[in-house]
Design a protein around this motif. Structure first.
Motif, PDB file in Angstrom:
ATOM      1  N   ASP A 115      23.318  85.046  70.113  1.00 40.19           N
ATOM      2  CA  ASP A 115      22.141  84.181  70.058  1.00 40.19           C
ATOM      3  C   ASP A 115      22.474  82.960  69.207  1.00 40.19           C
ATOM      4  O   ASP A 115      23.142  83.084  68.165  1.00 40.19           O
ATOM      5  CB  ASP A 115      20.945  84.915  69.427  1.00 40.19           C
ATOM      6  N   THR A 116      22.022  81.794  69.650  1.00 41.44           N
ATOM      7  CA  THR A 116      22.146  80.577  68.853  1.00 41.44           C
ATOM      8  C   THR A 116      20.764  79.968  68.708  1.00 41.44           C
ATOM      9  O   THR A 116      19.804  80.434  69.325  1.00 41.44           O
ATOM     10  CB  THR A 116      23.087  79.548  69.515  1.00 41.44           C
ATOM     11  N   ARG A 117      20.669  78.927  67.919  1.00 40.70           N
ATOM     12  CA  ARG A 117      19.371  78.281  67.732  1.00 40.70           C
ATOM     13  C   ARG A 117      18.919  77.544  68.995  1.00 40.70           C
ATOM     14  O   ARG A 117      17.778  77.077  69.059  1.00 40.70           O
ATOM     15  CB  ARG A 117      19.418  77.321  66.544  1.00 40.70           C
ATOM     16  N   TYR A 118      19.795  77.469  70.013  1.00 43.36           N
ATOM     17  CA  TYR A 118      19.429  76.808  71.259  1.00 43.36           C
ATOM     18  C   TYR A 118      19.558  77.718  72.464  1.00 43.36           C
ATOM     19  O   TYR A 118      19.678  77.258  73.598  1.00 43.36           O
ATOM     20  CB  TYR A 118      20.275  75.539  71.454  1.00 43.36           C
ATOM     21  N   GLY A 119      19.524  79.024  72.231  1.00 47.90           N
ATOM     22  CA  GLY A 119      19.554  79.960  73.343  1.00 47.90           C
ATOM     23  C   GLY A 119      20.767  80.864  73.308  1.00 47.90           C
ATOM     24  O   GLY A 119      21.617  80.774  72.415  1.00 47.90           O
ATOM     25  N   PRO A 120      20.878  81.755  74.297  1.00 47.23           N
ATOM     26  CA  PRO A 120      22.001  82.692  74.332  1.00 47.23           C
ATOM     27  C   PRO A 120      23.319  81.981  74.621  1.00 47.23           C
ATOM     28  O   PRO A 120      23.359  80.934  75.254  1.00 47.23           O
ATOM     29  CB  PRO A 120      21.623  83.650  75.470  1.00 47.23           C
ATOM     30  N   MET A 121      24.384  82.584  74.149  1.00 47.71           N
ATOM     31  CA  MET A 121      25.716  82.002  74.327  1.00 47.71           C
ATOM     32  C   MET A 121      26.716  83.128  74.572  1.00 47.71           C
ATOM     33  O   MET A 121      26.711  84.140  73.876  1.00 47.71           O
ATOM     34  CB  MET A 121      26.111  81.205  73.080  1.00 47.71           C
ATOM     35  N   VAL A 122      27.551  82.946  75.585  1.00 52.52           N
ATOM     36  CA  VAL A 122      28.634  83.886  75.867  1.00 52.52           C
ATOM     37  C   VAL A 122      29.941  83.188  75.515  1.00 52.52           C
ATOM     38  O   VAL A 122      30.186  82.061  75.953  1.00 52.52           O
ATOM     39  CB  VAL A 122      28.638  84.327  77.341  1.00 52.52           C
ATOM     40  N   HIS A 123      30.756  83.841  74.713  1.00 54.01           N
ATOM     41  CA  HIS A 123      31.996  83.214  74.265  1.00 54.01           C
ATOM     42  C   HIS A 123      33.040  84.290  74.056  1.00 54.01           C
ATOM     43  O   HIS A 123      32.772  85.490  74.221  1.00 54.01           O
ATOM     44  CB  HIS A 123      31.767  82.397  72.983  1.00 54.01           C
ATOM     45  N   ALA A 124      34.262  83.886  73.722  1.00 55.26           N
ATOM     46  CA  ALA A 124      35.356  84.851  73.631  1.00 55.26           C
ATOM     47  C   ALA A 124      36.435  84.336  72.701  1.00 55.26           C
ATOM     48  O   ALA A 124      36.427  83.178  72.280  1.00 55.26           O
ATOM     49  CB  ALA A 124      35.929  85.114  75.024  1.00 55.26           C
ATOM     50  N   ARG A 125      37.378  85.216  72.422  1.00 60.24           N
ATOM     51  CA  ARG A 125      38.511  84.843  71.586  1.00 60.24           C
ATOM     52  C   ARG A 125      39.740  85.602  72.069  1.00 60.24           C
ATOM     53  O   ARG A 125      39.739  86.838  72.131  1.00 60.24           O
ATOM     54  CB  ARG A 125      38.236  85.169  70.127  1.00 60.24           C
ATOM     55  N   LEU A 126      40.795  84.881  72.429  1.00 61.11           N
ATOM     56  CA  LEU A 126      42.057  85.514  72.764  1.00 61.11           C
ATOM     57  C   LEU A 126      42.803  85.892  71.487  1.00 61.11           C
ATOM     58  O   LEU A 126      42.694  85.210  70.471  1.00 61.11           O
ATOM     59  CB  LEU A 126      42.932  84.566  73.584  1.00 61.11           C
ATOM     60  N   GLY A 127      43.566  86.966  71.571  1.00 63.03           N
ATOM     61  CA  GLY A 127      44.406  87.324  70.449  1.00 63.03           C
ATOM     62  C   GLY A 127      45.587  86.370  70.333  1.00 63.03           C
ATOM     63  O   GLY A 127      45.853  85.555  71.231  1.00 63.03           O
ATOM     64  N   ILE A 128      46.307  86.454  69.238  1.00 68.18           N
ATOM     65  CA  ILE A 128      47.449  85.578  68.996  1.00 68.18           C
ATOM     66  C   ILE A 128      48.519  85.814  70.053  1.00 68.18           C
ATOM     67  O   ILE A 128      48.920  86.955  70.307  1.00 68.18           O
ATOM     68  CB  ILE A 128      48.019  85.811  67.588  1.00 68.18           C
ATOM     69  N   ALA A 129      48.951  84.720  70.698  1.00 65.22           N
ATOM     70  CA  ALA A 129      50.015  84.741  71.714  1.00 65.22           C
ATOM     71  C   ALA A 129      49.642  85.548  72.949  1.00 65.22           C
ATOM     72  O   ALA A 129      50.510  85.945  73.719  1.00 65.22           O
ATOM     73  CB  ALA A 129      51.317  85.268  71.116  1.00 65.22           C
ATOM     74  N   GLU A 130      48.346  85.776  73.182  1.00 67.09           N
ATOM     75  CA  GLU A 130      47.928  86.534  74.351  1.00 67.09           C
ATOM     76  C   GLU A 130      47.755  85.624  75.568  1.00 67.09           C
ATOM     77  O   GLU A 130      47.574  84.413  75.448  1.00 67.09           O
ATOM     78  CB  GLU A 130      46.612  87.280  74.068  1.00 67.09           C
ATOM     79  N   GLU A 131      47.805  86.259  76.755  1.00 68.42           N
ATOM     80  CA  GLU A 131      47.712  85.521  78.016  1.00 68.42           C
ATOM     81  C   GLU A 131      46.441  85.909  78.759  1.00 68.42           C
ATOM     82  O   GLU A 131      45.536  86.513  78.217  1.00 68.42           O
ATOM     83  CB  GLU A 131      48.958  85.816  78.869  1.00 68.42           C
ATOM     84  N   ASN A 132      46.417  85.544  80.053  1.00 70.64           N
ATOM     85  CA  ASN A 132      45.311  85.864  80.958  1.00 70.64           C
ATOM     86  C   ASN A 132      44.019  85.157  80.590  1.00 70.64           C
ATOM     87  O   ASN A 132      42.925  85.691  80.746  1.00 70.64           O
ATOM     88  CB  ASN A 132      45.069  87.386  81.031  1.00 70.64           C
ATOM     89  N   SER A 133      44.132  83.920  80.102  1.00 73.07           N
ATOM     90  CA  SER A 133      42.922  83.191  79.735  1.00 73.07           C
ATOM     91  C   SER A 133      42.074  82.858  80.960  1.00 73.07           C
ATOM     92  O   SER A 133      40.858  82.739  80.858  1.00 73.07           O
ATOM     93  CB  SER A 133      43.287  81.909  78.973  1.00 73.07           C
ATOM     94  N   GLY A 134      42.699  82.690  82.133  1.00 70.58           N
ATOM     95  CA  GLY A 134      41.918  82.436  83.343  1.00 70.58           C
ATOM     96  C   GLY A 134      40.992  83.592  83.663  1.00 70.58           C
ATOM     97  O   GLY A 134      39.828  83.397  84.038  1.00 70.58           O
ATOM     98  N   LYS A 135      41.484  84.815  83.505  1.00 75.62           N
ATOM     99  CA  LYS A 135      40.646  85.993  83.744  1.00 75.62           C
ATOM    100  C   LYS A 135      39.501  86.060  82.733  1.00 75.62           C
ATOM    101  O   LYS A 135      38.373  86.436  83.071  1.00 75.62           O
ATOM    102  CB  LYS A 135      41.490  87.267  83.646  1.00 75.62           C
ATOM    103  N   LEU A 136      39.808  85.706  81.497  1.00 70.34           N
ATOM    104  CA  LEU A 136      38.775  85.752  80.459  1.00 70.34           C
ATOM    105  C   LEU A 136      37.712  84.688  80.709  1.00 70.34           C
ATOM    106  O   LEU A 136      36.514  84.928  80.495  1.00 70.34           O
ATOM    107  CB  LEU A 136      39.415  85.573  79.083  1.00 70.34           C
ATOM    108  N   VAL A 137      38.118  83.514  81.168  1.00 72.76           N
ATOM    109  CA  VAL A 137      37.150  82.470  81.524  1.00 72.76           C
ATOM    110  C   VAL A 137      36.216  82.975  82.623  1.00 72.76           C
ATOM    111  O   VAL A 137      34.992  82.801  82.557  1.00 72.76           O
ATOM    112  CB  VAL A 137      37.873  81.189  81.986  1.00 72.76           C
ATOM    113  N   THR A 138      36.789  83.605  83.632  1.00 65.92           N
ATOM    114  CA  THR A 138      35.979  84.140  84.733  1.00 65.92           C
ATOM    115  C   THR A 138      34.988  85.179  84.222  1.00 65.92           C
ATOM    116  O   THR A 138      33.821  85.207  84.639  1.00 65.92           O
ATOM    117  CB  THR A 138      36.893  84.763  85.804  1.00 65.92           C
ATOM    118  N   LEU A 139      35.435  86.021  83.298  1.00 70.88           N
ATOM    119  CA  LEU A 139      34.552  87.038  82.733  1.00 70.88           C
ATOM    120  C   LEU A 139      33.420  86.403  81.928  1.00 70.88           C
ATOM    121  O   LEU A 139      32.249  86.814  82.045  1.00 70.88           O
ATOM    122  CB  LEU A 139      35.365  87.978  81.847  1.00 70.88           C
ATOM    123  N   VAL A 140      33.740  85.397  81.115  1.00 74.59           N
ATOM    124  CA  VAL A 140      32.720  84.727  80.304  1.00 74.59           C
ATOM    125  C   VAL A 140      31.666  84.095  81.207  1.00 74.59           C
ATOM    126  O   VAL A 140      30.456  84.228  80.957  1.00 74.59           O
ATOM    127  CB  VAL A 140      33.370  83.663  79.388  1.00 74.59           C
TER     128      VAL A 140
END
Length: 295
Positions: free
Chosen positions: A129-154
């Motif tokens: 929750d933020t002061r302007y509504g719900p927010m979906v976000h993420a964080r990759l681990g150090i040196a991790e890959e598959n950011s395209g898949k994570l974007v799709t999930l978010v």
């Protein structure tokens, strides 16, 4: 529900600062998605309160069971990422977890079946929750890959949140550049806002991302941040945008107020009356009209 994706051809144009201001100005029926998962920073301004947290499993990683390894060296021979090296005992092999790309070749050709190829946790994703509504976000681990898949999930979780809360608009902070995370941010979007800057690199990378947009055939707008740093190049970018079918929606002048606002966790629009805030408000009005015209 309509989805507006904000992207930039390069990093450092002020894309996330613009997204934070749009979140401030948008109606209260909005969900936010931070899809710049390789370097997420929208949370620094919006200070989300995490309500739901899950691990992100985006691939697999090899490990070698030393009790089964016969040190034949076939895994080393077949690995194209130089991820397998002798273990400290010198009698077996081990996998460098950072170098491993998860291709599975080593497991396929191991005669002793000593290699385990298991799903790997690459990061985390959140619903907040933020002061302007719900927010979906993420964080990759150090040196991790598959950011395209994570974007799709978010984006998927943001759309589910919008449907559950009956929200009318989704604002997505996309990744810079033209790679896989950007393409994952754009697929199925309704409109795109490009944020650029009047520099040679900004213009060059804008051209690259516009070429990508043509592939997706998405209606797009462009705004120029720090526009007064080079008014001649700003005019050239606007002329180029119109030639390529993009709608210029405004200029944002360089202003110390942007940085001052960020240091106290606010968007420039929240920070008070200043020239940059006025420009962003005018841009939002044009963006909102553009989105409304897509109905």
């Amino acid at each position: 529900m309509k989805e507006l994706v904000v992207i930039s051809g390069k990093g450092g144009t002020g894309k996330t600062s613009v997204v934070a201001s749009l979140a401030t100005l948008a109606p209260p029926f909005t969900v936010l998605a931070d899809c710049d998962v390789d370097a997420a920073d929208l949370h620094l301004i919006l200070s989300p309160t995490i309500r739901h947290r899950e691990d992100f499993v985006g691939g697999s990683r090899a490990t070698i069971d030393s009790s089964l390894c016969i040190a034949c060296g076939q895994c080393v021979q077949y690995c194209r990422f130089d991820a397998i090296h002798p273990a400290p005992d010198g009698k077996t092999y081990q996998v460098d977890a950072i170098a491993c790309e998860g291709c599975g070749v080593c497991e396929r050709f191991c005669p002793a079946e000593a290699i385990d190829f298991s799903p790997a946790v690459n990061g985390e994703w959140y619903i907040s929750d933020t002061r302007y509504g719900p927010m979906v976000h993420a964080r990759l681990g150090i040196a991790e890959e598959n950011s395209g898949k994570l974007v799709t999930l978010v984006r998927k979780k943001a759309k589910e949140t919008a449907a559950a809360k009956d929200l009318d608009l989704m604002i997505t902070d996309g990744s810079p550049g033209v790679g896989c995370p950007v393409m994952a941010s754009l697929t199925g979007a309704d409109a795109v806002l490009l944020v650029t800057e009047p520099t040679p690199s900004g213009f060059h990378d804008l051209d690259r991302v516009v070429d990508l947009l043509q592939r997706f055939q998405l209606p797009a707008m462009v705004c120029i941040n720090k526009a007064d740093l080079n008014l001649e190049l700003t005019a050239q970018i606007e002329a180029y945008a119109m030639k390529r079918g993009l709608q210029p929606v405004g200029r944002i002048p360089y202003s110390p107020a942007v940085t001052e606002a960020q240091t106290v966790g606010l968007s420039v629009v929240e920070y008070g009356d200043n020239e940059a805030a006025s420009s962003v408000k005018a841009i939002w009005e044009r963006v909102a009209q553009f989105i409304e015209s897509l109905n």
